[in-house]
Design a protein around this motif. Structure first.
Motif, short mmCIF file in Angstrom:
data_model
loop_
_atom_site.label_atom_id
_atom_site.label_comp_id
_atom_site.label_asym_id
_atom_site.label_seq_id
_atom_site.Cartn_x
_atom_site.Cartn_y
_atom_site.Cartn_z
N TRP A 1 -31.72 16.27 26.88
CA TRP A 1 -31.78 16.80 25.52
C TRP A 1 -31.36 15.77 24.48
O TRP A 1 -31.95 15.67 23.41
N ALA A 2 -30.37 14.97 24.78
CA ALA A 2 -29.76 14.07 23.80
C ALA A 2 -30.71 12.94 23.40
O ALA A 2 -31.61 12.56 24.14
N GLY A 3 -30.47 12.40 22.20
CA GLY A 3 -31.22 11.25 21.75
C GLY A 3 -31.12 10.09 22.72
O GLY A 3 -32.09 9.36 22.95
N ARG A 4 -29.94 9.92 23.31
CA ARG A 4 -29.74 8.94 24.37
C ARG A 4 -28.84 9.58 25.42
O ARG A 4 -27.70 9.96 25.13
N GLY A 5 -29.36 9.71 26.63
CA GLY A 5 -28.60 10.27 27.74
C GLY A 5 -28.28 9.20 28.76
O GLY A 5 -29.19 8.52 29.25
N VAL A 6 -27.00 9.03 29.05
CA VAL A 6 -26.55 7.94 29.93
C VAL A 6 -25.83 8.50 31.15
O VAL A 6 -24.89 9.30 31.02
N ALA A 7 -26.25 8.07 32.32
CA ALA A 7 -25.62 8.49 33.57
C ALA A 7 -24.54 7.49 33.96
O ALA A 7 -24.69 6.28 33.77
N MET A 8 -23.45 8.01 34.51
CA MET A 8 -22.42 7.14 35.07
C MET A 8 -22.94 6.48 36.34
O MET A 8 -23.80 7.02 37.04
N GLY A 9 -22.40 5.32 36.65
CA GLY A 9 -22.90 4.54 37.77
C GLY A 9 -22.82 5.21 39.11
O GLY A 9 -23.64 4.95 39.99
N GLN A 10 -21.84 6.13 39.29
CA GLN A 10 -21.68 6.80 40.58
C GLN A 10 -22.43 8.12 40.65
O GLN A 10 -22.33 8.85 41.64
N ALA A 11 -23.22 8.45 39.62
CA ALA A 11 -23.92 9.73 39.57
C ALA A 11 -24.91 9.87 40.72
O ALA A 11 -25.42 8.88 41.25
N VAL A 12 -25.18 11.11 41.10
CA VAL A 12 -26.19 11.36 42.12
C VAL A 12 -27.56 11.01 41.56
O VAL A 12 -27.76 10.95 40.34
N GLN A 13 -28.52 10.78 42.46
CA GLN A 13 -29.83 10.28 42.04
C GLN A 13 -30.54 11.24 41.10
O GLN A 13 -31.26 10.81 40.18
N ASP A 14 -30.36 12.55 41.28
CA ASP A 14 -31.00 13.52 40.39
C ASP A 14 -30.61 13.30 38.94
O ASP A 14 -31.42 13.51 38.02
N VAL A 15 -29.37 12.88 38.72
CA VAL A 15 -28.87 12.64 37.36
C VAL A 15 -29.41 11.31 36.84
O VAL A 15 -29.88 11.21 35.70
N ILE A 16 -29.35 10.29 37.67
CA ILE A 16 -29.85 8.97 37.27
C ILE A 16 -31.32 9.03 36.89
O ILE A 16 -31.77 8.39 35.93
N ASP A 17 -32.09 9.85 37.61
CA ASP A 17 -33.53 9.92 37.38
C ASP A 17 -33.90 10.43 35.99
O ASP A 17 -34.97 10.08 35.46
N VAL A 18 -33.04 11.26 35.38
CA VAL A 18 -33.38 11.82 34.07
C VAL A 18 -32.75 11.05 32.91
O VAL A 18 -33.05 11.32 31.75
N ALA A 19 -31.87 10.11 33.22
CA ALA A 19 -31.14 9.39 32.17
C ALA A 19 -31.98 8.31 31.53
O ALA A 19 -32.88 7.74 32.15
N ASP A 20 -31.65 8.02 30.26
CA ASP A 20 -32.29 6.90 29.57
C ASP A 20 -31.72 5.57 30.03
O ASP A 20 -32.38 4.53 29.93
N ALA A 21 -30.47 5.60 30.51
CA ALA A 21 -29.81 4.38 30.96
C ALA A 21 -28.68 4.76 31.91
O ALA A 21 -28.27 5.92 31.99
N VAL A 22 -28.20 3.79 32.64
CA VAL A 22 -27.08 3.98 33.57
C VAL A 22 -26.00 2.97 33.23
O VAL A 22 -26.28 1.77 33.12
N THR A 23 -24.78 3.44 33.03
CA THR A 23 -23.67 2.55 32.76
C THR A 23 -22.90 2.29 34.06
O THR A 23 -23.35 2.68 35.14
N GLU A 24 -21.78 1.63 33.98
CA GLU A 24 -20.97 1.38 35.17
C GLU A 24 -20.33 2.68 35.64
O GLU A 24 -20.36 3.70 34.96
N SER A 25 -19.72 2.65 36.81
CA SER A 25 -19.11 3.86 37.36
C SER A 25 -17.83 4.21 36.62
O SER A 25 -17.29 3.41 35.84
N VAL A 26 -17.33 5.40 36.87
CA VAL A 26 -16.07 5.83 36.26
C VAL A 26 -14.93 4.92 36.67
O VAL A 26 -13.95 4.74 35.93
N TYR A 27 -15.03 4.32 37.85
CA TYR A 27 -13.97 3.43 38.34
C TYR A 27 -13.98 2.08 37.63
O TYR A 27 -13.04 1.30 37.75
N GLU A 28 -15.07 1.82 36.91
CA GLU A 28 -15.18 0.58 36.11
C GLU A 28 -15.22 0.91 34.62
O GLU A 28 -15.67 0.08 33.83
N ASP A 29 -14.75 2.12 34.27
CA ASP A 29 -14.69 2.55 32.86
C ASP A 29 -16.05 2.49 32.18
O ASP A 29 -16.21 2.01 31.06
N GLY A 30 -17.06 3.01 32.88
CA GLY A 30 -18.42 2.97 32.39
C GLY A 30 -18.62 3.67 31.05
O GLY A 30 -19.44 3.23 30.24
#
Length: 281
Positions: A242-271
């Motif tokens: 829905w969002a103008g820019r949707g960003v998935a965290m690096g450790q997200a499951v593939q279903d989430v990554i597939d719909v994101a506009d971009a992927v940042t680093e994981s929560v363990y790397e302060d994504g």
């Protein structure tokens, strides 16, 4: 969303668990601390005049401590107060804080959906929020998985009236088993989302973090195109789409990554901080 350099978010929607807070491996809970880099990045957003809205599957009771740990504040617009907006219960509840004031809530009859799931997982745990206290539960959940008190209640009594959200949890099952079960049942009359483990959230049809955030943006005179959303779970999928820019965290499951506009680093790397600094650094 296009990568137009002129675009700047006017509202940042942040998931909590797995986005702001790290999971404690194997414990089903989170470290209730905010990394300094994430705290600082959030305050650069606020200092720039943008809104920060927490959007979580948590109950309001479980979200206010995070808002306070982040020292969130609202932005004064057209005489509005500076209380923050928060989207709770996967979008079924929108509230202002402090003090906690529910300004929007959607409820539904969950009895048939709960009965259908329990037919396949009779030992599963069921929980419904008891606002301001914690949860009413059919059995005690594993330590750390629910905020507040747990009040033992018969399943029939848990869902005999309208509710905004129901949690069904089977510690003996897997997330994959719950995904398959939810698809098999169809769960007519509800929306469902499967969490990081065998955890099923049931909500009213059409309700998601996206619908809750749309209530917020409507009140602020913004649109979805003004929103940067960051999350990691299946319950973030609608929000990221829905969002103008949707960003998935690096450790997200593939279903989430597939719909994101971009992927940042994981929560363990302060994504989350890395993504925020892209726009507000």
């Amino acid at each position: 969303m296009s990568e137009a350099s002129s675009w700047t978010p006017k509202l940042v929607a942040l998931d909590i668990d797995g986005t702001l807070l790290k999971w404690v491996e194997g414990a089903g809970t989170t470290y209730e601390t905010i990394e300094q880099s994430v705290y600082d990045a959030v305050h650069r957003v606020l200092d720039a005049g943008a809104h920060v809205v927490l959007a979580s599957g948590r109950s309001p009771h479980g979200m206010t401590p995070i808002a306070e740990m982040l020292d969130l504040r609202g932005q004064l617009i057209d005489g509005d107060d500076d209380r923050v907006w928060v989207v709770a219960s996967n979008g079924a509840v929108v509230f202002r804080h402090p003090p906690l004031e529910v300004v929007h809530e959607v409820t539904f009859d969950a009895s048939s959906a709960v009965a259908a799931v329990l037919e396949h997982h009779p030992e599963a745990l069921v929980a419904v929020e008891e606002r301001g206290v914690g949860y009413r539960v059919s059995k005690h959940f594993p330590v750390g998985e629910l905020s507040g008190d747990m009040i033992l209640t018969d399943v029939e009594d848990l869902v005999k009236g309208p509710v905004s959200r129901v949690i069904i949890r089977d510690p003996a099952a897997t997330a994959e088993e719950f995904v398959a079960l939810a698809a098999k049942l169809g769960l007519h009359g509800t929306n469902y989302v499967v969490g990081w483990t065998a955890w099923l959230d049931l909500s009213p049809v059409g309700v998601s973090k996206a619908s809750g955030l749309e209530h917020v943006t409507d009140n602020l005179g913004l649109t979805k195109h003004d929103v940067l959303a960051i999350g990691d779970g299946r319950n973030d999928i609608e929000m990221l789409q829905w969002a103008g820019r949707g960003v998935a965290m690096g450790q997200a499951v593939q279903d989430v990554i597939d719909v994101a506009d971009a992927v940042t680093e994981s929560v363990y790397e302060d994504g989350a901080a890395i993504e925020l600094d892209r726009w507000f650094g």
